[in-house]
Scaffold this active site. Structure first.
Site, PDB file in Angstrom:
ATOM      1  N   TYR A 115     -25.468 119.917  44.263  1.00  0.00           N
ATOM      2  CA  TYR A 115     -26.277 118.698  44.233  1.00  0.00           C
ATOM      3  C   TYR A 115     -27.751 119.063  44.429  1.00  0.00           C
ATOM      4  O   TYR A 115     -28.627 118.627  43.690  1.00  0.00           O
ATOM      5  CB  TYR A 115     -25.813 117.721  45.323  1.00  0.00           C
ATOM      6  CG  TYR A 115     -26.563 116.406  45.300  1.00  0.00           C
ATOM      7  CD1 TYR A 115     -26.103 115.353  44.515  1.00  0.00           C
ATOM      8  CD2 TYR A 115     -27.736 116.226  46.034  1.00  0.00           C
ATOM      9  CE1 TYR A 115     -26.793 114.150  44.466  1.00  0.00           C
ATOM     10  CE2 TYR A 115     -28.427 115.034  45.985  1.00  0.00           C
ATOM     11  CZ  TYR A 115     -27.957 113.995  45.203  1.00  0.00           C
ATOM     12  OH  TYR A 115     -28.639 112.812  45.145  1.00  0.00           O
ATOM     13  N   SER A 149     -35.697 110.202  54.549  1.00  0.00           N
ATOM     14  CA  SER A 149     -34.857 111.382  54.491  1.00  0.00           C
ATOM     15  C   SER A 149     -35.715 112.561  54.963  1.00  0.00           C
ATOM     16  O   SER A 149     -36.854 112.362  55.376  1.00  0.00           O
ATOM     17  CB  SER A 149     -34.426 111.522  53.040  1.00  0.00           C
ATOM     18  OG  SER A 149     -33.586 112.594  52.897  1.00  0.00           O
ATOM     19  N   LYS A 172     -29.114 119.236  63.536  1.00  0.00           N
ATOM     20  CA  LYS A 172     -28.942 118.254  62.459  1.00  0.00           C
ATOM     21  C   LYS A 172     -27.449 117.969  62.367  1.00  0.00           C
ATOM     22  O   LYS A 172     -26.670 118.784  61.861  1.00  0.00           O
ATOM     23  CB  LYS A 172     -29.465 118.813  61.139  1.00  0.00           C
ATOM     24  CG  LYS A 172     -29.438 117.794  60.024  1.00  0.00           C
ATOM     25  CD  LYS A 172     -30.251 118.288  58.835  1.00  0.00           C
ATOM     26  CE  LYS A 172     -30.361 117.228  57.774  1.00  0.00           C
ATOM     27  NZ  LYS A 172     -29.079 116.857  57.187  1.00  0.00           N
ATOM     28  N   GLU A 186     -27.419 109.187  64.457  1.00  0.00           N
ATOM     29  CA  GLU A 186     -26.355 109.644  63.570  1.00  0.00           C
ATOM     30  C   GLU A 186     -24.991 109.236  64.115  1.00  0.00           C
ATOM     31  O   GLU A 186     -24.714 109.441  65.289  1.00  0.00           O
ATOM     32  CB  GLU A 186     -26.455 111.179  63.507  1.00  0.00           C
ATOM     33  CG  GLU A 186     -25.816 111.798  62.318  1.00  0.00           C
ATOM     34  CD  GLU A 186     -26.680 111.774  61.053  1.00  0.00           C
ATOM     35  OE1 GLU A 186     -27.769 111.176  61.051  1.00  0.00           O
ATOM     36  OE2 GLU A 186     -26.225 112.346  60.059  1.00  0.00           O
ATOM     37  N   LYS A 196     -31.493 124.002  56.839  1.00  0.00           N
ATOM     38  CA  LYS A 196     -30.035 123.960  56.700  1.00  0.00           C
ATOM     39  C   LYS A 196     -29.410 125.318  56.989  1.00  0.00           C
ATOM     40  O   LYS A 196     -29.974 126.350  56.635  1.00  0.00           O
ATOM     41  CB  LYS A 196     -29.675 123.552  55.266  1.00  0.00           C
ATOM     42  CG  LYS A 196     -29.987 122.108  54.971  1.00  0.00           C
ATOM     43  CD  LYS A 196     -28.705 121.327  54.820  1.00  0.00           C
ATOM     44  CE  LYS A 196     -28.943 119.961  54.267  1.00  0.00           C
ATOM     45  NZ  LYS A 196     -28.043 119.581  53.223  1.00  0.00           N
ATOM     46  N   CYS A 225      10.713 120.568  38.446  1.00  0.00           N
ATOM     47  CA  CYS A 225      10.483 120.824  39.869  1.00  0.00           C
ATOM     48  C   CYS A 225      10.736 122.308  40.143  1.00  0.00           C
ATOM     49  O   CYS A 225      11.801 122.824  39.793  1.00  0.00           O
ATOM     50  CB  CYS A 225      11.413 119.967  40.714  1.00  0.00           C
ATOM     51  SG  CYS A 225      11.343 120.411  42.453  1.00  0.00           S
ATOM     52  N   CYS A 230       8.371 115.174  41.869  1.00  0.00           N
ATOM     53  CA  CYS A 230       9.769 115.434  41.564  1.00  0.00           C
ATOM     54  C   CYS A 230      10.513 114.172  41.984  1.00  0.00           C
ATOM     55  O   CYS A 230      10.363 113.707  43.101  1.00  0.00           O
ATOM     56  CB  CYS A 230      10.270 116.634  42.378  1.00  0.00           C
ATOM     57  SG  CYS A 230      12.070 116.730  42.420  1.00  0.00           S
TER      58      CYS A 230
HETATM   59  S1  IVH Z   1     -34.931 112.594  61.708  1.00  0.00           S
HETATM   60  C1  IVH Z   1     -37.873 110.445  59.319  1.00  0.00           C
HETATM   61  N1  IVH Z   1     -33.319 113.949  63.293  1.00  0.00           N
HETATM   62  O1  IVH Z   1     -30.460 114.034  58.493  1.00  0.00           O
HETATM   63  C2  IVH Z   1     -36.929 111.309  60.007  1.00  0.00           C
HETATM   64  N2  IVH Z   1     -32.483 113.235  61.196  1.00  0.00           N
HETATM   65  O2  IVH Z   1     -32.193 113.805  55.580  1.00  0.00           O
HETATM   66  C3  IVH Z   1     -35.581 111.180  59.474  1.00  0.00           C
HETATM   67  N3  IVH Z   1     -30.134 113.798  60.799  1.00  0.00           N
HETATM   68  O3  IVH Z   1     -29.414 111.363  57.128  1.00  0.00           O
HETATM   69  C4  IVH Z   1     -34.506 111.645  60.263  1.00  0.00           C
HETATM   70  N4  IVH Z   1     -29.786 114.808  62.717  1.00  0.00           N
HETATM   71  O4  IVH Z   1     -29.539 110.931  59.618  1.00  0.00           O
HETATM   72  C5  IVH Z   1     -33.467 113.328  62.109  1.00  0.00           C
HETATM   73  N5  IVH Z   1     -32.008 115.123  64.796  1.00  0.00           N
HETATM   74  C6  IVH Z   1     -32.137 114.499  63.626  1.00  0.00           C
HETATM   75  C7  IVH Z   1     -31.083 114.407  62.703  1.00  0.00           C
HETATM   76  C8  IVH Z   1     -31.292 113.763  61.487  1.00  0.00           C
HETATM   77  C9  IVH Z   1     -29.246 114.439  61.578  1.00  0.00           C
HETATM   78  C10 IVH Z   1     -29.847 113.250  59.459  1.00  0.00           C
HETATM   79  C11 IVH Z   1     -30.414 111.904  59.209  1.00  0.00           C
HETATM   80  C12 IVH Z   1     -30.583 111.852  57.722  1.00  0.00           C
HETATM   81  C13 IVH Z   1     -30.725 113.282  57.356  1.00  0.00           C
HETATM   82  C14 IVH Z   1     -32.134 113.564  56.910  1.00  0.00           C
END
Ligand code: IVH
Length: 672
Positions: free
Chosen positions: A34, A80, A117, A178, A318, A412, A430
């Site tokens: 993706y 995001s 994250k 989250e 990531k 089968c 089957c």
């Molecule tokens: S900050 C404007 N902090 O990651 C800041 N996001 O693409 C936006 N996520 O779906 C988010 N842990 O839900 C932030 N400690 C964290 C996070 C977090 C997970 C997720 C968030 C979003 C994606 C960001």
């Protein structure tokens, strides 16, 4: 291909895959694939800014809201994050920050907050005067779905914030965080899906999404989702000046925040923390897929501001995905309990996240057909969560022409009976009810944890007893001979005695559990307990009609048909007669409805350290007897159980005149 065409194609593909991923929780391609498509579109749009349109996926995060939920427009968009895939990207990120903030901010004035994250679903929780008013998903960033009823079932989300704080800041608070599943719950859900032979969730995020976006909040409640807060929509409306203060402040309000966040005074500390988190990753009870780096100072965040889909003050680093390439040596076809034929890829052993992998699931015919896999292919495999590895795709470039197509068997593989693939279903079955493979798997299911949970009669023992023809059907289990067992290979006096005790103990199972163990199609755990609620005895269920079954809420036509068919089968009736002879009598009597349970209407809160119970055990005891759990001291709470070192909650509960119990008193109350 001409650029404009490619851009259109990429947008169409990304929209399709975002829909599958976010809305249906059933992705077709890996995150990496993706990202590749997404990055290609970003690059092309950068080269051709005249072709950018506002509804391009690059301008909108996430999926569009499903129309079956009410829509919610976020007061401030939910953004995001941009991804950093290398150390270099982070260095660039810092350079950009300095460029933007110069000349008055220099490197030493810049400090970061590093946060895990969490791999879940972004949600917004709106609190007004401290009360939870609304919960919503991110949706497309501007408009999400109203999931208020669903989030209220998540026990770590407080319905009421601690209101000892300055009311200037708690009039309206838009908390963001989250929602996620822990790994064990994820594995459990997938195991249940395997039992029901339904498609699995690819990863905890999809399982969390699938659980949260249930129109029926009761289903959400069963999934034990969790929540961690990571920010607010508008930090300037809080008393905080840094991200780390903001998280502590949220915590003081009663919101859960991660314990793994760290202030990093320099980029070097950010790198160190990334390595630490990457090493910790597999020891955590939930999935994290990277680390989020945020400028710690909130006024600097504000100065840096946001772009259309992501802020300039934060970036996501990531972790590399748990993927590997290997050779697909052979495909085996296994026959499940309901006759479903599952293709299994036999692989050249390869290490994946510390474990050697030599098998991977191919789900069903549609799956390997769509992926166009061939025997001899070099394939990309991945482990999503800790569940069974799966084959993502074939590396087509590595083909030398010697690869052979995978052929779905016409018969089968166990009993050679004909197979059937009902139109519109992904599964080939089957259809021989006497197929030995189906019989064995039904027997394994019957004694397994999902069934009557007879200890000592696991998969291996059942296969052994089945092969020796000591157990051919369910009643045989209850007439096993102790001495004969003790003499079998791998058995002895001790293990035989133990199994005999377990078998004896399984003779009066609760009706619901027994029904679930039988493995009647469309009668899983949930439907079995529905039947148990309605029918006082097995006999009455056996004599019931299609109409009576359809009156039960939640029992549909398919299930009703399957139940009637099952109980009208003479071999099934003969089996029940033999079971009765062997002394197997499912416990008659309705399970008490919620209102009749001892703690119904009572709301408990635990505080301080309990001496004999863990928090989870204590909560379970309350729930098992129909009580509810409060997140904080509120008017609704009826009992506070105070352990050692109870603090402000105890004082508050006393002020409100609530019943206060010691742990001992609590336990006595339950046993009354
Ligand atoms: S900050 C404007 N902090 O990651 C800041 N996001 O693409 C936006 N996520 O779906 C988010 N842990 O839900 C932030 N400690 C964290 C996070 C977090 C997970 C997720 C968030 C979003 C994606 C960001």
């Amino acid at each position: 291909m001409d650029v404009e065409k490619r851009i259109h194609e990429l947008r169409r593909l990304l929209q399709k895959h975002a829909h599958l991923y976010y809305d249906l929780a059933d992705p077709l391609i890996s995150d990496g694939e993706y990202d590749q498509l997404f990055n290609e579109l970003v690059r092309l749009e950068e080269e051709h800014p005249e072709l950018v349109v506002p509804d391009s996926p690059t301008q909108r995060p996430g999926g569009a809201p499903l129309d079956k939920f009410e829509q919610v427009v976020h007061r401030l968009p939910m953004l995001s994050l941009k991804n950093a895939s290398s150390a270099d990207d982070l260095i660039k990120f810092e350079k950009k920050l300095l460029l933007f903030l110069k000349p008055n901010i220099t490197l030493d004035a810049l400090s970061y907050m590093a946060e895990p994250k969490i791999d879940g679903l972004a949600v917004e929780l709106i609190y007004e005067k401290g009360r939870l008013l609304q919960g919503s998903t991110r949706g497309d960033g501007n408009t999400g779905e109203d999931i208020t009823a669903q989030v209220k079932t998540i026990s770590s989300i407080p319905l009421q914030l601690h209101n000892q704080l300055d009311s200037r800041f708690t009039q309206r608070l838009e908390v963001r965080g989250e929602v996620f599943l822990d790994r064990n719950t994820f594995i459990k859900i997938n195991h249940e899906l395997i039992q029901r032979e339904e498609p699995l969730f690819a990863n905890p995020r999809n399982a969390a999404a699938g659980s949260l976006r249930q129109l029926d909040p009761a289903i959400t409640a069963q999934r034990s989702l969790k929540f961690l807060a990571y920010g607010v929509a508008d930090p300037s409306q809080t008393p905080c000046s840094t991200q780390h203060e903001l998280l502590s402040w949220l915590e003081s309000l009663g919101l859960p925040v991660s314990e793994l966040t760290r202030v990093c005074p320099s980029l070097a500390d950010v790198f160190t923390r990334f390595d630490q988190l990457a090493a910790l990753r597999h020891t955590l009870p939930y999935e994290i897929d990277g680390m989020v780096v945020k400028v710690d100072n909130l006024s600097l965040q504000q100065r840096l501001g946001n772009k259309t889909i992501a802020p300039l003050w934060a970036i996501a680093c990531k972790f590399p995905p748990l993927q590997a390439t290997t050779i697909l040596n052979k495909v085996d076809f296994q026959v499940g309990r309901t006759g479903a034929i599952t293709p299994v890829a036999l692989l050249k052993s390869v290490e994946l996240g510390g474990v050697m992998v030599s098998r991977a699931t191919l789900y069903n015919y549609n799956d390997f057909n769509r992926k166009d896999l061939r025997v001899g292919d070099t394939v990309l495999i991945q482990r999503a969560g800790d569940v069974i590895p799966e084959v993502v795709k074939a590396i087509v470039e590595k083909r030398d022409g010697s690869e052979a197509p995978i052929i779905m068997p016409a018969q089968c593989p166990v009993c050679t009976h004909g197979l059937l693939k009902p139109a519109g279903e992904a599964v080939t079955r089957c259809v021989n009810p006497h197929c030995p493979a189906q019989r064995l798997h039904s027997l394994i299911h019957f004694t397994s944890k999902a069934g009557l949970d007879i200890e000592g009669l696991g998969k291996k023992s059942m296969a052994q007893l089945f092969t020796l023809e000591l157990v051919r059907d369910i009643p045989d289990i209850f007439t096993l001979d102790r001495d004969q067992l003790a003499g079998l290979e791998g058995w002895g006096d001790k293990s035989a005695d133990k199994v005999m005790v377990a078998i004896q103990a399984a003779k009066q199972p609760p009706l619901g559990k027994f029904l679930g163990a039988l493995g009647i199609r469309f009668v899983g755990e949930v439907n079995a307990s529905r039947l148990e609620q309605r029918f006082p005895s097995l006999q009455q269920l056996m004599d019931t009609s299609m109409e009576a079954l359809l009156e039960i809420e939640g029992i549909g036509k398919q299930a009703a048909c399957s139940i009637v068919d099952y109980f009208s089968d003479p071999t099934v009736r003969a089996m029940f007669a033999r079971l009765q002879q062997a002394g197997v009598t499912p416990e008659a009597g309705r399970r008490k409805s919620l209102e009749e349970q001892p703690l119904s209407g009572q709301v408990f809160l635990f505080t301080g350290t309990l001496a004999t119970l863990s928090r989870e055990e204590a909560k379970k005891l309350v729930k098992d007897q129909g009580g509810q759990i409060a997140a904080t001291v509120t008017q609704k709470m009826t009992h506070l159980v105070a352990g050692e070192k109870a603090g402000s909650k105890l004082t508050k509960a006393k002020e409100l005149g609530k019943i206060i119990l010691t742990e001992h008193e609590f336990l006595r109350m339950l046993h009354h």
